[in-house]
Write a protein that holds these residues in place. Structure first.
Motif, PDB file in Angstrom:
ATOM      1  N   ARG A 106       0.834  -1.216   0.000  1.00 32.45           N
ATOM      2  CA  ARG A 106       0.000   0.000   0.000  1.00 32.45           C
ATOM      3  C   ARG A 106       0.866   1.263   0.000  1.00 32.45           C
ATOM      4  N   ASP A 133      -7.394   4.122  -5.625  1.00 34.19           N
ATOM      5  CA  ASP A 133      -8.392   3.171  -5.116  1.00 34.19           C
ATOM      6  C   ASP A 133      -8.329   1.839  -5.859  1.00 34.19           C
ATOM      7  N   ALA A 134      -8.180   1.894  -7.177  1.00 32.25           N
ATOM      8  CA  ALA A 134      -8.116   0.655  -7.958  1.00 32.25           C
ATOM      9  C   ALA A 134      -6.877  -0.157  -7.590  1.00 32.25           C
ATOM     10  N   ARG A 183      -7.400  -1.765  -4.203  1.00 33.84           N
ATOM     11  CA  ARG A 183      -8.275  -2.945  -4.294  1.00 33.84           C
ATOM     12  C   ARG A 183      -7.516  -4.146  -4.831  1.00 33.84           C
ATOM     13  N   GLN A 184      -6.682  -3.918  -5.828  1.00 35.89           N
ATOM     14  CA  GLN A 184      -5.899  -5.023  -6.393  1.00 35.89           C
ATOM     15  C   GLN A 184      -4.958  -5.588  -5.341  1.00 35.89           C
ATOM     16  N   GLU A 198      -5.285  -5.472  -2.129  1.00 37.00           N
ATOM     17  CA  GLU A 198      -6.056  -6.146  -1.089  1.00 37.00           C
ATOM     18  C   GLU A 198      -6.527  -7.522  -1.551  1.00 37.00           C
ATOM     19  N   ARG A 199      -6.964  -7.606  -2.794  1.00 33.39           N
ATOM     20  CA  ARG A 199      -7.499  -8.856  -3.321  1.00 33.39           C
ATOM     21  C   ARG A 199      -6.414  -9.909  -3.511  1.00 33.39           C
TER      22      ARG A 199
END
Length: 137
Positions: free
Chosen positions: A8, A33-34, A37-38, A40-41
């Motif tokens: 991050r 944000d994108a 999300r990547q 995190e996933r």
């Protein structure tokens, strides 16, 4: 040169890096944000190369449980032709092979001659019988 996965803390640096080193035509703008999300996933998917602590190369080796895809292979122009892309790809392919995938694909813009040359030199071939269909959400 060091290699590892993005965190991050790298998000701002990744966005700035792709604006300089990435092929950005015809694609949505990368957003913090994108990228968050990547990460995190699938925190191990985004592989980075660093020189003196600075991001100089990236590749995203994504696996959705069905298919393996490569995205955002990029190297800072000042660091190209040093084997960074090849090492990023070696790591990406090893990651995907560990999932047991039988095929890996990459999206490369038709006018990106430098990218096409690299993919070809890595043993990838164009799949001429498919066209990509997209729709914004």
């Amino acid at each position: 040169m060091s290699y590892g996965t993005a965190t991050r803390d790298d998000i701002g640096g990744l966005i700035a890096f792709w604006q300089v080193a990435g092929e950005n035509d015809g694609r949505p703008v990368d957003t913090p944000d994108a990228v968050a999300r990547q990460l995190e996933r699938d925190p191990d998917a985004l592989i980075v190369a660093r020189a003196e602590g600075r991001i100089v190369g990236t590749v995203i080796a994504g696996y959705d449980g069905w298919r393996a895809h490569l995205y955002r292979l990029a190297v800072l122009p000042s660091h190209r032709r040093r084997g960074i892309a090849r090492e990023l790809m070696r790591r990406a392919e090893a990651r995907l092979a560990a999932f047991g995938v039988s095929r890996i694909d990459a999206m490369v813009l038709e006018h990106n001659e430098l990218g096409q040359s690299l993919w070809s030199s890595l043993g990838y071939t164009q799949q001429s019988d498919w066209r990509r269909w997209v729709r914004g959400v």
